[in-house]
Design a protein around this motif. Sequence first.
Motif, PDB file in Angstrom:
ATOM      1  N   GLY A 132      16.801  49.604  86.427  1.00  0.00           N
ATOM      2  CA  GLY A 132      16.560  50.269  87.683  1.00  0.00           C
ATOM      3  C   GLY A 132      17.820  50.866  88.319  1.00  0.00           C
ATOM      4  N   GLU A 133      17.909  51.090  89.466  1.00  0.00           N
ATOM      5  CA  GLU A 133      19.091  51.310  90.226  1.00  0.00           C
ATOM      6  C   GLU A 133      20.086  50.189  90.142  1.00  0.00           C
ATOM      7  OE1 GLU A 133      18.227  52.525  93.994  1.00  0.00           O
ATOM      8  OE2 GLU A 133      16.489  54.335  93.356  1.00  0.00           O
ATOM      9  N   HIS A 134      21.326  50.749  89.995  1.00  0.00           N
ATOM     10  CA  HIS A 134      22.510  49.747  89.790  1.00  0.00           C
ATOM     11  C   HIS A 134      22.954  49.310  91.271  1.00  0.00           C
ATOM     12  CE1 HIS A 134      24.113  51.050  85.802  1.00  0.00           C
ATOM     13  NE2 HIS A 134      22.852  51.148  85.700  1.00  0.00           N
ATOM     14  N   SER A 135      23.574  48.057  91.073  1.00  0.00           N
ATOM     15  CA  SER A 135      24.141  47.580  92.268  1.00  0.00           C
ATOM     16  C   SER A 135      25.435  47.351  92.133  1.00  0.00           C
ATOM     17  CB  SER A 135      23.382  46.108  92.934  1.00  0.00           C
ATOM     18  OG  SER A 135      24.264  45.619  93.706  1.00  0.00           O
ATOM     19  N   SER A 136      26.326  47.919  92.742  1.00  0.00           N
ATOM     20  CA  SER A 136      27.849  47.737  92.566  1.00  0.00           C
ATOM     21  C   SER A 136      28.150  46.310  92.934  1.00  0.00           C
ATOM     22  CB  SER A 136      28.571  48.977  93.479  1.00  0.00           C
ATOM     23  OG  SER A 136      28.486  48.866  94.659  1.00  0.00           O
ATOM     24  N   VAL A 137      27.420  45.628  93.840  1.00  0.00           N
ATOM     25  CA  VAL A 137      27.719  44.411  94.285  1.00  0.00           C
ATOM     26  C   VAL A 137      27.374  43.438  92.965  1.00  0.00           C
ATOM     27  CG1 VAL A 137      27.313  42.415  95.875  1.00  0.00           C
ATOM     28  CG2 VAL A 137      27.657  44.629  96.499  1.00  0.00           C
ATOM     29  N   ASP A 138      26.379  43.611  92.310  1.00  0.00           N
ATOM     30  CA  ASP A 138      25.883  42.812  91.057  1.00  0.00           C
ATOM     31  C   ASP A 138      26.996  43.069  89.958  1.00  0.00           C
ATOM     32  OD1 ASP A 138      23.733  42.102  92.713  1.00  0.00           O
ATOM     33  OD2 ASP A 138      22.181  43.119  91.746  1.00  0.00           O
ATOM     34  N   ASP A 139      27.117  44.311  89.740  1.00  0.00           N
ATOM     35  CA  ASP A 139      28.186  44.499  88.771  1.00  0.00           C
ATOM     36  C   ASP A 139      29.382  43.879  88.990  1.00  0.00           C
ATOM     37  OD1 ASP A 139      26.196  46.092  87.983  1.00  0.00           O
ATOM     38  OD2 ASP A 139      27.247  48.023  88.266  1.00  0.00           O
ATOM     39  N   ALA A 140      30.108  44.128  90.108  1.00  0.00           N
ATOM     40  CA  ALA A 140      31.225  43.326  90.337  1.00  0.00           C
ATOM     41  C   ALA A 140      31.145  41.732  90.290  1.00  0.00           C
ATOM     42  CB  ALA A 140      31.592  43.312  91.950  1.00  0.00           C
ATOM     43  N   ARG A 141      30.041  41.308  90.791  1.00  0.00           N
ATOM     44  CA  ARG A 141      29.806  39.804  90.542  1.00  0.00           C
ATOM     45  C   ARG A 141      29.813  39.340  88.677  1.00  0.00           C
ATOM     46  NH1 ARG A 141      25.526  39.217  95.368  1.00  0.00           N
ATOM     47  NH2 ARG A 141      26.973  38.452  97.201  1.00  0.00           N
ATOM     48  N   ALA A 142      28.981  40.042  88.393  1.00  0.00           N
ATOM     49  CA  ALA A 142      28.954  39.853  86.692  1.00  0.00           C
ATOM     50  C   ALA A 142      30.258  39.934  86.181  1.00  0.00           C
ATOM     51  CB  ALA A 142      27.859  40.833  86.167  1.00  0.00           C
ATOM     52  N   ALA A 143      31.050  40.861  86.508  1.00  0.00           N
ATOM     53  CA  ALA A 143      32.394  41.069  85.966  1.00  0.00           C
ATOM     54  C   ALA A 143      33.124  39.917  86.089  1.00  0.00           C
ATOM     55  CB  ALA A 143      33.176  42.268  86.493  1.00  0.00           C
ATOM     56  N   LEU A 144      33.016  39.366  87.490  1.00  0.00           N
ATOM     57  CA  LEU A 144      34.004  38.197  87.970  1.00  0.00           C
ATOM     58  C   LEU A 144      33.264  37.229  87.086  1.00  0.00           C
ATOM     59  CD1 LEU A 144      35.584  36.471  89.994  1.00  0.00           C
ATOM     60  CD2 LEU A 144      33.199  36.338  91.400  1.00  0.00           C
ATOM     61  N   TYR A 145      32.073  36.550  86.933  1.00  0.00           N
ATOM     62  CA  TYR A 145      31.586  35.541  86.268  1.00  0.00           C
ATOM     63  C   TYR A 145      32.011  35.624  84.959  1.00  0.00           C
ATOM     64  CZ  TYR A 145      28.858  35.239  90.577  1.00  0.00           C
ATOM     65  OH  TYR A 145      28.264  35.075  91.836  1.00  0.00           O
ATOM     66  N   LEU A 146      31.940  36.779  84.268  1.00  0.00           N
ATOM     67  CA  LEU A 146      32.331  36.815  82.719  1.00  0.00           C
ATOM     68  C   LEU A 146      33.943  36.508  82.470  1.00  0.00           C
ATOM     69  CD1 LEU A 146      30.960  40.311  81.827  1.00  0.00           C
ATOM     70  CD2 LEU A 146      30.444  38.186  80.718  1.00  0.00           C
ATOM     71  N   TYR A 147      34.633  36.728  83.536  1.00  0.00           N
ATOM     72  CA  TYR A 147      36.154  36.654  83.705  1.00  0.00           C
ATOM     73  C   TYR A 147      36.196  35.182  84.054  1.00  0.00           C
ATOM     74  CZ  TYR A 147      40.830  35.454  85.269  1.00  0.00           C
ATOM     75  OH  TYR A 147      41.963  34.810  85.318  1.00  0.00           O
ATOM     76  N   GLN A 148      35.597  34.543  84.859  1.00  0.00           N
ATOM     77  CA  GLN A 148      35.697  33.316  85.172  1.00  0.00           C
ATOM     78  C   GLN A 148      35.256  32.316  83.909  1.00  0.00           C
ATOM     79  OE1 GLN A 148      33.359  33.122  88.969  1.00  0.00           O
ATOM     80  NE2 GLN A 148      35.410  33.109  89.808  1.00  0.00           N
ATOM     81  N   LYS A 149      34.098  32.703  83.152  1.00  0.00           N
ATOM     82  CA  LYS A 149      33.805  31.934  82.093  1.00  0.00           C
ATOM     83  C   LYS A 149      34.847  31.761  80.973  1.00  0.00           C
ATOM     84  CE  LYS A 149      30.235  31.820  78.488  1.00  0.00           C
ATOM     85  NZ  LYS A 149      28.895  32.161  78.079  1.00  0.00           N
ATOM     86  N   HIS A 150      35.620  32.873  80.896  1.00  0.00           N
ATOM     87  CA  HIS A 150      36.702  32.898  79.615  1.00  0.00           C
ATOM     88  C   HIS A 150      38.124  33.062  80.374  1.00  0.00           C
ATOM     89  CE1 HIS A 150      33.892  33.754  76.557  1.00  0.00           C
ATOM     90  NE2 HIS A 150      33.212  34.275  77.408  1.00  0.00           N
ATOM     91  N   ALA A 151      38.246  32.830  81.554  1.00  0.00           N
ATOM     92  CA  ALA A 151      39.508  32.639  82.115  1.00  0.00           C
ATOM     93  C   ALA A 151      40.813  31.914  81.491  1.00  0.00           C
ATOM     94  CB  ALA A 151      39.539  31.984  83.671  1.00  0.00           C
ATOM     95  N   SER A 152      40.349  30.524  80.992  1.00  0.00           N
ATOM     96  CA  SER A 152      41.322  29.870  80.422  1.00  0.00           C
ATOM     97  C   SER A 152      41.765  30.437  79.384  1.00  0.00           C
ATOM     98  CB  SER A 152      40.999  28.419  80.052  1.00  0.00           C
ATOM     99  OG  SER A 152      40.590  27.600  81.150  1.00  0.00           O
ATOM    100  N   ALA A 153      41.064  30.724  78.417  1.00  0.00           N
ATOM    101  CA  ALA A 153      41.462  31.537  77.108  1.00  0.00           C
ATOM    102  C   ALA A 153      42.416  32.920  77.387  1.00  0.00           C
ATOM    103  CB  ALA A 153      40.029  32.030  76.027  1.00  0.00           C
TER     104      ALA A 153
END
Length: 196
Positions: A132-153
């Motif tokens: 449906g409609e995007h939430s830029s807060v949800d998008d920001a959190r998703a990008a953050l969590y993606l980074y955190q999951k792979h931060a070491s590599a």
Amino acid sequence: MVGVGPGGERDSLARVSIVNAAGNVLLDSFVAQKEPVTDYRTWVSGVTAKEVQGAPELAEVQKAAAELLQGRTLVGHGLSKDLRVLMLSHPRKAIRDTAKFPPFMFSKGGKRRPRALRHLALQELGLVIQEGEHSSVDDARAALYLYQKHASAWERALKTPSGLKQLPTANRPAAKKKRVESYRLRDVQDDPMADL
């Protein structure tokens, strides 16, 4: 972003959302529009006319964002466009763009191509976003969590001479086949709805 000008072709900043490393919202503000909006792109932006009426001016939101980003690592998805419409720059060495992280990309015709944030969030995190409609807060959190999951590599790769270029791209996800249900003729006697 919303669209301004003929056909809404030009991007205009309409909302800025910044979260910290814990995913807490530091800034979430709509932005007043100087030009008439010709396409709110609500299905993508989540922005409507009501939300930008009476919102802070771009200069005010820009200043707040610049202060929050000063001296920090900026994580996001497709950040070059975001920074361009914000009219801000950020040191390249302090940017972690999930659209440009090779393990999140696929190779097509010998070139690396970014994948949609919603696909990465679902595949990597099991999160459903942008329905449906995007939430830029949800998008920001998703990008953050993606980074955190792979931060070491990610950080380890940045310390080598060839950097991120040495990391392989992901296999392009197979196109989902449309699910086609084949229905056989049902025996009327077995179908409780047949009399209706």
